[in-house]
Enzyme design. Sequence first.
Site, PDB file in Angstrom:
ATOM      1  N   HIS A  13       0.865  -1.202   0.000  1.00 62.33           N
ATOM      2  CA  HIS A  13       0.000   0.000   0.000  1.00 62.33           C
ATOM      3  C   HIS A  13       0.890   1.237   0.000  1.00 62.33           C
ATOM      4  CE1 HIS A  13      -3.825   2.185   1.249  1.00 62.33           C
ATOM      5  NE2 HIS A  13      -2.897   3.123   1.171  1.00 62.33           N
ATOM      6  N   HIS A  15       1.557   5.441  -1.705  1.00 59.10           N
ATOM      7  CA  HIS A  15       1.217   6.619  -2.518  1.00 59.10           C
ATOM      8  C   HIS A  15       2.502   7.176  -3.120  1.00 59.10           C
ATOM      9  CE1 HIS A  15      -2.889   6.891  -0.856  1.00 59.10           C
ATOM     10  NE2 HIS A  15      -2.327   6.339   0.190  1.00 59.10           N
ATOM     11  N   LYS A  99      -9.400   0.131  -5.782  1.00 60.13           N
ATOM     12  CA  LYS A  99      -9.430   0.768  -4.464  1.00 60.13           C
ATOM     13  C   LYS A  99     -10.758   1.455  -4.206  1.00 60.13           C
ATOM     14  CE  LYS A  99      -7.951   2.488  -0.573  1.00 60.13           C
ATOM     15  NZ  LYS A  99      -6.731   3.207  -0.225  1.00 60.13           N
ATOM     16  N   HIS A 136     -10.404   1.521   1.849  1.00 61.22           N
ATOM     17  CA  HIS A 136     -10.195   2.510   2.919  1.00 61.22           C
ATOM     18  C   HIS A 136     -11.431   2.381   3.810  1.00 61.22           C
ATOM     19  CE1 HIS A 136      -8.626   6.365   4.634  1.00 61.22           C
ATOM     20  NE2 HIS A 136      -9.831   6.289   5.173  1.00 61.22           N
ATOM     21  N   HIS A 174      -4.583  -0.477   5.844  1.00 61.69           N
ATOM     22  CA  HIS A 174      -4.121   0.295   7.013  1.00 61.69           C
ATOM     23  C   HIS A 174      -5.067   0.189   8.212  1.00 61.69           C
ATOM     24  CE1 HIS A 174      -6.844   3.097   5.092  1.00 61.69           C
ATOM     25  NE2 HIS A 174      -5.973   3.474   4.177  1.00 61.69           N
ATOM     26  N   LEU A 219      -4.762   9.275   8.005  1.00 63.62           N
ATOM     27  CA  LEU A 219      -6.107   8.693   8.070  1.00 63.62           C
ATOM     28  C   LEU A 219      -6.048   7.247   7.612  1.00 63.62           C
ATOM     29  CD1 LEU A 219      -8.198  11.675   6.703  1.00 63.62           C
ATOM     30  CD2 LEU A 219      -8.195  10.779   9.044  1.00 63.62           C
ATOM     31  N   ASP A 247       1.469   2.655   3.526  1.00 62.18           N
ATOM     32  CA  ASP A 247       0.643   3.847   3.337  1.00 62.18           C
ATOM     33  C   ASP A 247       1.503   5.106   3.376  1.00 62.18           C
ATOM     34  OD1 ASP A 247      -1.653   5.230   2.746  1.00 62.18           O
ATOM     35  OD2 ASP A 247      -2.351   5.356   4.811  1.00 62.18           O
ATOM     36  N   ALA A 263      -3.399  14.908   5.567  1.00 58.99           N
ATOM     37  CA  ALA A 263      -3.224  13.616   6.234  1.00 58.99           C
ATOM     38  C   ALA A 263      -2.185  12.793   5.484  1.00 58.99           C
ATOM     39  CB  ALA A 263      -4.548  12.865   6.271  1.00 58.99           C
TER      40      ALA A 263
HETATM   41  O1  DOR Z   1      -3.262   9.669   5.660  1.00 63.30           O
HETATM   42  C1  DOR Z   1      -3.618   9.369   4.527  1.00 63.30           C
HETATM   43  N1  DOR Z   1      -3.035   9.927   3.434  1.00 63.30           N
HETATM   44  N2  DOR Z   1      -4.615   8.508   4.376  1.00 63.30           N
HETATM   45  C2  DOR Z   1      -5.154   8.260   3.176  1.00 63.30           C
HETATM   46  O2  DOR Z   1      -6.082   7.483   3.112  1.00 63.30           O
HETATM   47  C3  DOR Z   1      -4.682   8.971   1.966  1.00 63.30           C
HETATM   48  C4  DOR Z   1      -3.301   9.428   2.133  1.00 63.30           C
HETATM   49  C5  DOR Z   1      -2.874  10.418   1.068  1.00 63.30           C
HETATM   50  O3  DOR Z   1      -3.091  10.167  -0.119  1.00 63.30           O
HETATM   51  O4  DOR Z   1      -2.292  11.440   1.427  1.00 63.30           O
HETATM   52 ZN    ZN Z   2      -3.286   5.154   1.570  1.00 63.70          ZN
END
Ligand code: DOR
Ligand code: ZN
Length: 346
Positions: A13, A15, A99, A136, A174, A219, A247, A263
Site C-alpha cells: 500500500h 502513494h 481501491k 479505505h 491500514h 487517516l 501507506d 493527512a
Molecule cells: O493519511 C492518509 N493519506 N490517508 C489516506 O487514506 C490517503 C493518504 C494520502 O493520499 O495522502
Molecule cells: Zn493510503
Amino acid sequence: MDSLTLTRPDDWHLHLRDGVHLAAALPHTARQFARAIIMPNLKPPVTSTADAGAYRERILAARPAGSDFTPLMTLYLTDDTRPEEIRRAVDSGFVHGVKLYPAGATTNSASGVTDIRHCDEVLATMAELGLPLQIHGEVTDADIDIFDREAVFIEQVLAPLMQRHPTLRVVLEHITTREAADFVRQGPARLAATITPQHLLFDRNRLLVGGIRPHLYCLPILKREVHRQALLDAATSGDPKFFLGTDSAPHSQSAKHSDCGCAGCFSAPAALELYAWAFEQRDALDRLEGFASHYGADFYGLLRNAERITLQRQDWALPATYPYADEVIVPLLAGETLPWRLALSE
Ligand code: DOR
Ligand code: ZN
C-alpha cells in the site's frame, strides 16, 4: 541479534503521487522494496486501465538508474465504474486491485463511492475474475466520531459487503483498531489486511500530548494504546492475513504545516527499519520476514522475491527533511534515532 537477512520485501500500500513529486518520492521506496501496490488517488484519479497504464509508464520512467522496482497498479472505484473496465484491467496484467475510497473519507477521495451498493455489479465481476478490492475502511457520516469511523465501517459496510459477495477477495487497508484486527482474523482466507509502521509504533497520545504533531497525522487517525497493542499482536502473530503496507503518503512540509494540514505520514525513507523496530518491541524479529516479504505476495498470487536484503543493528538518525521537488518533506520520525538500518543486498 545484530543482523537480519530477509527476502526482499514489497510494500502492499503506497502513494507515489505524480510528476516532480513522483520523481522525489519513488527512489526512497525503490531502495527498499521490489514491488508496491500503487494507490490511484491522483488528481484526477486513476479510474481506467488506460490511465493506470500511462501512470505505470511514468513510474517506470522515474525509477533511479539500475532499479528494477515494479509498480503494481490499481484502479480508483467510482459510482460509475463499469464491469467492462474490470475486464480490461484484468486483461492488462498490470492492474492488481481496485481501491474503494468512500467519498470524502481522505485525500483526493471526492470522486469516491457514495454508496457501495452502487458498485455491486462491478464487485461481482471482480469476484468472478479474482481481482482484489482494497478498502479505505472508514464511514464518512458527519455524526460519527473520527475515532469510531473504522469500527462503524466494519459493522455497517464491510460485513454486509462480505456477505453480498461471498467470493470477493478483500484487503482492508491500514487497519487501526482491535475491531479491524479481530474481524480480519476471524474472517475467511479471502480477507486480509495491511498495517502501517505508524499504527504499530504510536498511539494517539503521541499525536496530541504536549503539542500537536502534524507528521503523525494520517487517516485513519492513530487510536488508543489498546488498539496499537492489538495491531502488534496481529502483525507479529505469523498469521498470513496480516502483511506490510506502509501507506507512505508524501505531502510537502508546507502542506503539513498549515491551518488545515494534509493527512499522511512519509515513512518510505525508513519503512523497513520502522517495522523492524516495532517487531523488536515484541521480541518477534523472526516473524518480520513473513509479514514483510511473504504473505502479501501469497495473497496477491505473485511469486515471492528471490533477492535478499540485510538489516543491521546500527543507530542512525533520520534526516530532518528530504528534498521534495522545489520544497522539502519531513519523514516520519525526522531527526530521531532508529536502531536498525538497511544494509547490503546479497
Ligand atoms: O493519511 C492518509 N493519506 N490517508 C489516506 O487514506 C490517503 C493518504 C494520502 O493520499 O495522502
Ligand atoms: Zn493510503
